[in-house]
Scaffold this motif. Structure first.
Motif, PDB file in Angstrom:
ATOM      1  N   LEU A  75      66.518 -21.457  11.931  1.00 49.23           N
ATOM      2  CA  LEU A  75      65.560 -22.744  11.673  1.00 49.23           C
ATOM      3  C   LEU A  75      64.855 -22.760  10.267  1.00 49.23           C
ATOM      4  N   ASP A  76      63.999 -21.601   9.927  1.00 45.26           N
ATOM      5  CA  ASP A  76      63.640 -21.194   8.611  1.00 45.26           C
ATOM      6  C   ASP A  76      64.559 -21.357   7.720  1.00 45.26           C
ATOM      7  N   LEU A  77      65.853 -21.059   7.908  1.00 41.94           N
ATOM      8  CA  LEU A  77      66.680 -21.103   6.694  1.00 41.94           C
ATOM      9  C   LEU A  77      67.274 -22.716   6.478  1.00 41.94           C
ATOM     10  N   LEU A  78      67.231 -23.357   7.634  1.00 40.07           N
ATOM     11  CA  LEU A  78      67.435 -24.779   7.553  1.00 40.07           C
ATOM     12  C   LEU A  78      66.536 -25.385   6.853  1.00 40.07           C
ATOM     13  N   LYS A  79      65.244 -25.011   7.152  1.00 37.51           N
ATOM     14  CA  LYS A  79      64.121 -25.722   6.403  1.00 37.51           C
ATOM     15  C   LYS A  79      64.118 -25.451   5.055  1.00 37.51           C
ATOM     16  N   GLN A  80      64.450 -24.044   4.735  1.00 33.52           N
ATOM     17  CA  GLN A  80      64.264 -23.829   3.078  1.00 33.52           C
ATOM     18  C   GLN A  80      65.413 -24.593   2.303  1.00 33.52           C
ATOM     19  N   TYR A  81      66.439 -24.741   2.766  1.00 28.35           N
ATOM     20  CA  TYR A  81      67.584 -25.563   2.302  1.00 28.35           C
ATOM     21  C   TYR A  81      67.441 -27.222   2.453  1.00 28.35           C
ATOM     22  N   GLY A  82      66.680 -27.465   3.316  1.00 33.66           N
ATOM     23  CA  GLY A  82      66.377 -29.049   3.489  1.00 33.66           C
ATOM     24  C   GLY A  82      67.499 -29.599   4.231  1.00 33.66           C
ATOM     25  N   ASP A  83      68.276 -28.742   5.198  1.00 29.25           N
ATOM     26  CA  ASP A  83      69.441 -29.331   5.933  1.00 29.25           C
ATOM     27  C   ASP A  83      69.184 -29.370   7.594  1.00 29.25           C
ATOM     28  N   GLU A  84      69.409 -30.479   7.968  1.00 30.85           N
ATOM     29  CA  GLU A  84      69.497 -30.769   9.612  1.00 30.85           C
ATOM     30  C   GLU A  84      70.624 -29.886  10.126  1.00 30.85           C
ATOM     31  N   HIS A  85      71.612 -29.941   9.328  1.00 30.26           N
ATOM     32  CA  HIS A  85      72.760 -29.231   9.945  1.00 30.26           C
ATOM     33  C   HIS A  85      73.675 -28.235   9.108  1.00 30.26           C
ATOM     34  N   CYS A  86      74.015 -27.393   9.642  1.00 26.31           N
ATOM     35  CA  CYS A  86      74.852 -26.262   8.863  1.00 26.31           C
ATOM     36  C   CYS A  86      76.137 -25.838   9.179  1.00 26.31           C
ATOM     37  N   LEU A  87      77.190 -25.655   8.557  1.00 25.24           N
ATOM     38  CA  LEU A  87      78.377 -25.468   8.988  1.00 25.24           C
ATOM     39  C   LEU A  87      78.408 -23.949   9.110  1.00 25.24           C
TER      40      LEU A  87
ATOM     41  N   GLU B 165      87.877 -19.941   8.079  1.00 26.55           N
ATOM     42  CA  GLU B 165      87.971 -21.016   9.233  1.00 26.55           C
ATOM     43  C   GLU B 165      86.490 -21.580   9.198  1.00 26.55           C
ATOM     44  N   ILE B 166      86.425 -22.802   9.180  1.00 26.84           N
ATOM     45  CA  ILE B 166      85.028 -23.450   9.506  1.00 26.84           C
ATOM     46  C   ILE B 166      84.778 -23.010  11.256  1.00 26.84           C
ATOM     47  N   ARG B 167      84.093 -22.518  11.743  1.00 29.15           N
ATOM     48  CA  ARG B 167      83.857 -21.851  12.905  1.00 29.15           C
ATOM     49  C   ARG B 167      83.261 -22.853  13.930  1.00 29.15           C
ATOM     50  N   GLY B 168      82.092 -23.553  13.184  1.00 30.30           N
ATOM     51  CA  GLY B 168      81.241 -24.187  14.270  1.00 30.30           C
ATOM     52  C   GLY B 168      79.989 -24.815  13.470  1.00 30.30           C
ATOM     53  N   ILE B 169      78.903 -24.961  13.977  1.00 23.76           N
ATOM     54  CA  ILE B 169      77.985 -25.992  13.166  1.00 23.76           C
ATOM     55  C   ILE B 169      76.686 -25.658  14.102  1.00 23.76           C
ATOM     56  N   ILE B 170      75.458 -25.743  13.242  1.00 18.57           N
ATOM     57  CA  ILE B 170      74.131 -25.423  13.757  1.00 18.57           C
ATOM     58  C   ILE B 170      73.382 -26.452  13.548  1.00 18.57           C
ATOM     59  N   SER B 171      72.690 -27.055  14.573  1.00 18.81           N
ATOM     60  CA  SER B 171      71.852 -28.202  14.346  1.00 18.81           C
ATOM     61  C   SER B 171      70.273 -28.132  14.480  1.00 18.81           C
ATOM     62  N   ALA B 172      69.633 -28.163  13.457  1.00 16.21           N
ATOM     63  CA  ALA B 172      68.163 -28.056  13.540  1.00 16.21           C
ATOM     64  C   ALA B 172      67.465 -28.839  14.554  1.00 16.21           C
ATOM     65  N   ARG B 173      68.106 -30.235  14.882  1.00 18.18           N
ATOM     66  CA  ARG B 173      67.421 -31.182  15.521  1.00 18.18           C
ATOM     67  C   ARG B 173      67.881 -30.393  17.050  1.00 18.18           C
ATOM     68  N   GLU B 174      68.996 -29.922  17.501  1.00 15.32           N
ATOM     69  CA  GLU B 174      69.208 -29.304  18.756  1.00 15.32           C
ATOM     70  C   GLU B 174      68.219 -28.051  18.857  1.00 15.32           C
ATOM     71  N   ILE B 175      67.955 -27.430  17.946  1.00  8.58           N
ATOM     72  CA  ILE B 175      66.980 -26.185  18.029  1.00  8.58           C
ATOM     73  C   ILE B 175      65.578 -26.700  18.453  1.00  8.58           C
ATOM     74  N   ALA B 176      65.266 -27.668  17.557  1.00 10.51           N
ATOM     75  CA  ALA B 176      64.069 -28.048  17.857  1.00 10.51           C
ATOM     76  C   ALA B 176      63.832 -28.817  19.307  1.00 10.51           C
ATOM     77  N   ARG B 177      64.969 -29.424  19.692  1.00 10.12           N
ATOM     78  CA  ARG B 177      64.914 -29.789  21.438  1.00 10.12           C
ATOM     79  C   ARG B 177      64.976 -28.801  22.176  1.00 10.12           C
ATOM     80  N   LEU B 178      65.616 -27.758  21.987  1.00  9.28           N
ATOM     81  CA  LEU B 178      65.728 -26.489  22.746  1.00  9.28           C
ATOM     82  C   LEU B 178      64.542 -25.832  23.070  1.00  9.28           C
ATOM     83  N   LEU B 179      63.526 -25.932  21.847  1.00  9.43           N
ATOM     84  CA  LEU B 179      62.546 -25.010  21.618  1.00  9.43           C
ATOM     85  C   LEU B 179      61.115 -26.021  21.953  1.00  9.43           C
ATOM     86  N   ASN B 180      61.490 -27.290  22.110  1.00  8.84           N
ATOM     87  CA  ASN B 180      60.427 -28.321  22.338  1.00  8.84           C
ATOM     88  C   ASN B 180      59.358 -28.161  21.268  1.00  8.84           C
TER      89      ASN B 180
END
Length: 187
Positions: free
Chosen positions: A131-143, A151-166
């Motif tokens: 989450l800190d890395l995504l904030k640093q780069y200003g991206d909500e998503h990261c491949l 191979e593009i293996r998957g994706i991480i979503s800051a919005r999903e992390i925030a939802r899970l952490l409430n």
């Protein structure tokens, strides 16, 4: 045959989601918030889709991001709902494009400009670090890629992390050079 009874659905019955049972904290492994394309199909959209149609498709499917494929099925970029905002459409129209003719290709973030995270780095990171890395780069998503296999293996979503952490989500993209330059000359 066994004697099985069907019951009426009760008004208090509600849908459950896998995330309802995930115990995710800031110190959890980053893999716990990773959408692995080996287990989940990526959300894709054709590069030639009209931008206005793409927005409707994404809103109906409740998806904030799609991977863009060209006519040969090759990955060429990503498209977020933010890329399709009125603000972004107005900028394109101001540059001479016809709003109704804009395509996903015109609006997407091109592959060669995307920052990605290596899967092996993800394996040793915590949710908070991602989450800190995504904030640093200003991206909500990261491949997430496996660089050795290309191979593009998957994706991480800051919005999903925030939802899970409430927790509230506040990520803003750093200004582009042109925006900084224009602001400076206007002073």
């Amino acid at each position: 045959m066994k004697n099985i009874t069907l019951y009426n659905a009760d008004r208090t019955d509600h849908l459950i989601w896998p995330s309802d049972f995930q115990e995710v904290s800031a110190s959890s492994t980053a893999l716990s918030v990773f959408t692995d394309f080996r287990q989940h199909e990526p959300a894709i959209i054709d590069a030639d889709t009209k931008a206005l149609d793409a927005e409707q498709i994404m809103r109906r499917s409740h998806q904030r991001l799609k991977l863009v494929l060209n006519g040969q099925g090759e990955f060429v970029g990503i498209l977020s709902l933010e890329d399709l905002s009125d603000h972004e459409l107005i900028k394109k129209v101001a540059n001479g494009h016809n709003r109704n003719e804009l395509t996903v290709t015109d609006m997407m973030q091109r592959r060669d400009r995307l920052k990605v995270l290596d899967y092996h780095d993800l394996e040793v990171m915590t949710v908070a670090e991602v989450l800190d890395l995504l904030k640093q780069y200003g991206d909500e998503h990261c491949l997430v890629v496996e660089r050795e296999q290309h191979e593009i293996r998957g994706i991480i979503s800051a919005r999903e992390i925030a939802r899970l952490l409430n927790i509230p989500l506040s990520i803003s993209r750093p200004p582009k050079f042109a925006e900084v330059y224009l602001a400076a000359i206007r002073r």
